[in-house]
Motif scaffolding. Structure first.
Motif: not given
Length: 134
Positions: A115-117, A120-125
């Motif tokens: 996965p990749m974050v 500017g996004h949170a880990l749950n995104e």
């Protein structure tokens, strides 16, 4: 004395810390480095492809050392694999020997790093296979 440490890394990452092989050999630390080698700074290439209209800059690592010879030069053992069967054999052999080892896993140059974050996004995104929320 019965434990072996395993480190998963990319070819770009290991090149930034390759000198640590000498420390592991000197200290007789049984560390197995598994390098996922796509001849790219894979995550950076992926960012440039997904978010910057495929404007690739300074991500190609085609001119790199022979990792098997390099770990052997430090005093460890090296393996280069392209199949799961070869990987399983190399990992079992390295775990039995309990010395500094490097398993170079050749992967497709365009394999996604997930996965990749996104920035500017949170880990749950995080983005998963097939996602492109941008």
């Amino acid at each position: 004395p019965d434990k072996v440490s395993i480190n998963f890394t990319g070819d770009g990452s290991i090149l930034m810390n390759i000198q640590e092989l000498m420390t592991c050999v000197e200290q007789k630390l049984p560390v197995i480095n598994i390098i996922l080698n796509n001849n790219y700074l894979g995550m950076v290439r992926q960012w440039q492809t997904m978010f910057y209209e495929n404007r690739l800059s300074e991500t190609d690592l085609s001119a790199q050392p022979d990792f098997v010879k390099l770990v052997e030069a430090f005093g460890g053992i090296g393996y280069r694999v392209t199949t799961k069967k070869e990987f399983d054999e190399a990992l079992n052999d390295a775990m039995e020997k309990k010395v500094v080892a490097m398993i170079e896993v050749i992967v497709d140059r365009n394999e996604e790093v997930l996965p990749m974050v996104p920035n500017g996004h949170a880990l749950n995104e995080m983005m998963l296979l097939g996602d492109n929320n941008e």
